[in-house]
Design a protein around this motif. Structure first.
Motif, PDB file in Angstrom:
ATOM      1  N   GLN A 425       0.906  -1.195   0.078  1.00 46.99           N
ATOM      2  CA  GLN A 425      -0.168   0.082  -0.013  1.00 46.99           C
ATOM      3  C   GLN A 425       0.865   1.328  -0.024  1.00 46.99           C
ATOM      4  N   GLN A 447      -9.693   6.588  -2.739  1.00 47.72           N
ATOM      5  CA  GLN A 447      -9.138   5.033  -2.813  1.00 47.72           C
ATOM      6  C   GLN A 447     -10.551   3.981  -2.800  1.00 47.72           C
ATOM      7  N   SER A 453      -6.275   0.133   1.722  1.00 48.58           N
ATOM      8  CA  SER A 453      -5.821   1.511   1.638  1.00 48.58           C
ATOM      9  C   SER A 453      -6.578   2.702   1.753  1.00 48.58           C
ATOM     10  N   GLU A 454      -7.940   2.449   2.224  1.00 49.20           N
ATOM     11  CA  GLU A 454      -8.981   3.541   2.481  1.00 49.20           C
ATOM     12  C   GLU A 454      -8.519   4.066   3.931  1.00 49.20           C
TER      13      GLU A 454
END
Ligand code: FAD
Length: 471
Positions: A425, A447, A453-454
């Protein structure tokens, strides 16, 4: 073999990530390149480093996944381990990659010589042993990419049975019941994590006050907590003085503390440059007191026709991808093309322990030391839906930005992550730091949902002043 001196645009000593990247990149630019390797192309990274270590960490990951399978309603029966299968699989992976790399070099018409090389005056490289002993190759330019070897410690003679460096460790067919890992840096923590996940009782002995020195303190805490929960004993700030073997075990002596009695000692105390015998007389190359080759930001040594890249270069991170980047800088400089030097403060770092660590740029402490006023935001993985789905919620994303006069977050200085798949990430954080993005600029990008990755995206939103889930 003829004694005539062979002429090349570039002669490269060492076929690790630095050397083979320089060969591939140079050859694709039309340069006539020779690459000299004493062992196997691929170097430490492919044969004794990154790739084998990650294969074993993946074995540990598979075991963890199976152990938690029942929480998904999947029955598996008792988990058994035959580590020799993982060792054989690792060798298969390495062999495939080695064949692929050898084929690529051949396809690009790189001349490969086998043997140990020494650089002499006037860019003449002599091959001293091996299949091509006696060959002399002269390069208009020479690149030194001889890499590094494990450091050892006084009082710990490496015998491959009780005391191992990473070289021997990565060739094990069975794992010990107990191990002391000396050195709690990236490699030490990867080995400790893997061993523990595979059922070995592990003690980490670290001389500095903390494991993973150089990482952001928040990230160190995440790893430290996880290690503790899993029973990995970490003794930091200790000095080991030697060991005394007895009855299939050995007692590691810790100054002023209790011995640690284990089956195996793994030394992970850094790597030294492989520069002995590399340079003959009159090369004009400067080597520092620790044996590293001194190079400038174009990777040129004190001799303008000799370059150095990779682990052998003084004061640079010992990472495979740094070697790749330096190879490109060296070849572009040789070609006379404009070149952006490697910004060592902003290279990506990835540690594949459980939990993983990935970071780029300044830590909070380093930013403050450099006189920055900072705005810091962090978001734990606990609230991330994908983390809940995969059942790996341990970890955090922390972003450090320069504080503007009005108190808001400006340019992003550092991105630090610990948790599930953070090594995969980091890319977005790497771009943000290296593109010198501000918090708002980076936060404007979306994202995907639901994704790990949020958490990075959420932290950015908060940093820019208004978070969705993070305040
Ligand atoms: P090397 O890979 O050491 O290659 C140098 C080559 O030169 C060798 O093949 C050697 O045989 C050859 N050579 C040396 N002297 C001569 C001579 N005189 N003549 C001919 N040939 C010579 N880095 C990462 O980025 N990510 C990771 O996850 C990672 N994990 C690692 C895990 C472990 C256990 C270890 C030990 C290292 C790890 N590294 C990792 C570091 C990475 O392996 C090194 O940074 C990288 O291999 C350095 O590349 P190099 O080309 O400079 O040198």
């Amino acid at each position: 073999m003829t004694n005539e001196v062979q002429l090349f645009d570039v002669v490269i000593i060492g076929g690790g990530p630095g050397g083979y990247a320089a060969a591939l990149y140079g050859a694709s630019a039309g340069l006539n390149v020779a690459l000299i390797e004493r062992d196997k192309v691929g170097g430490t990274c492919l044969h004794r480093g990154c790739v084998p270590a990650k294969e074993f960490l993946e074995t540990a990951h598979v075991r963890r996944t199976i152990e938690h399978a029942s929480t998904f309603g999947i029955g598996t029966g008792a988990v058994s381990v035959d580590f020799s299968v993982s060792q054989a699989r690792k060798n298969e992976v390495v062999d495939k990659l080695h064949k692929g790399l050898s084929g690529l070099l051949k396809g690009r018409k790189v001349t490969i010589y086998e043997g140990t090389a020494r650089l002499d005056a006037d860019q003449v490289v002599r091959i001293l042993d091996g299949a091509d002993a006696g060959v002399e190759a002269k390069g208009t330019n020479v690149i030194l990419a001889a890499g590094s070897v494990p450091r050892t410690l006084p009082g710990f003679d490496v015998d491959g049975q009780i005391v191992l460096t990473s070289d021997e460790f990565l060739d094990l067919d069975t794992l010990p019941a107990s191990a002391a890992v000396i050195g709690g840096g990236a490699i030490g923590c990867e080995f400790a994590s893997m061993l523990s996940d595979m059922g070995t009782a592990v003690t980490v002995l670290e001389g500095l006050p903390t494991i993973l020195a150089g990482c952001d303190s928040e990230v160190v805490s995440v790893v430290g907590r996880s290690f503790k929960k899993r029973g990995i004993e970490v003794r930091a700030g200790v000095n080991v003085t030697g060991h005394t073997p007895a009855k299939g075990k050995t007692a590691v002596h810790v100054e002023g503390g209790d011995d640690v009695v284990v089956e195996v000692v793994v030394l992970a105390v850094g790597r030294r440059p492989r520069s002995e015998g590399l340079l003959g007389d009159g090369t004009g190359v400067e080597v520092n007191e620790r044996g590293f080759v001194v190079a400038n930001s174009s990777m040129r040594t004190a001799n303008p026709n000799v370059y150095a890249i990779g682990d052998i270069v003084a004061n640079t991170p010992q990472l495979a991808h740094v070697g790749f980047a330096e190879a490109i800088v060296a070849i572009k400089t040789i070609l006379g093309e404009p070149v952006v030097p490697v910004d060592y403060d902003r290279v990506p770092w990835a540690i594949y322990s459980n939990p993983e660590v990935a970071f780029v740029g300044l830590t909070e402490a380093a930013a403050k030391e450099r006189g920055y006023e900072v705005v810091v935001k962090k978001d734990p993985f606990g609230g991330n839906s994908r983390a809940q789905i995969i059942g790996e919620t341990e970890g955090v994303v922390k972003i450090i930005a320069e504080k503007r006069a009005d108190g808001t977050a400006g340019q992003i200085l550092g991105v630090h992550m610990a948790g599930p798949w953070v090594t995969e990430q980091l890319g977005a954080g790497y771009y943000a730091v290296n593109w010198e993005a501000t918090a708002e600029e980076a936060a404007a990008l979306i994202q995907p949902h639901p994704s790990l990755s949020e958490t990075f995206g959420e932290t950015l939103l908060a940093l820019a002043g208004r978070g969705l889930h993070v305040g």
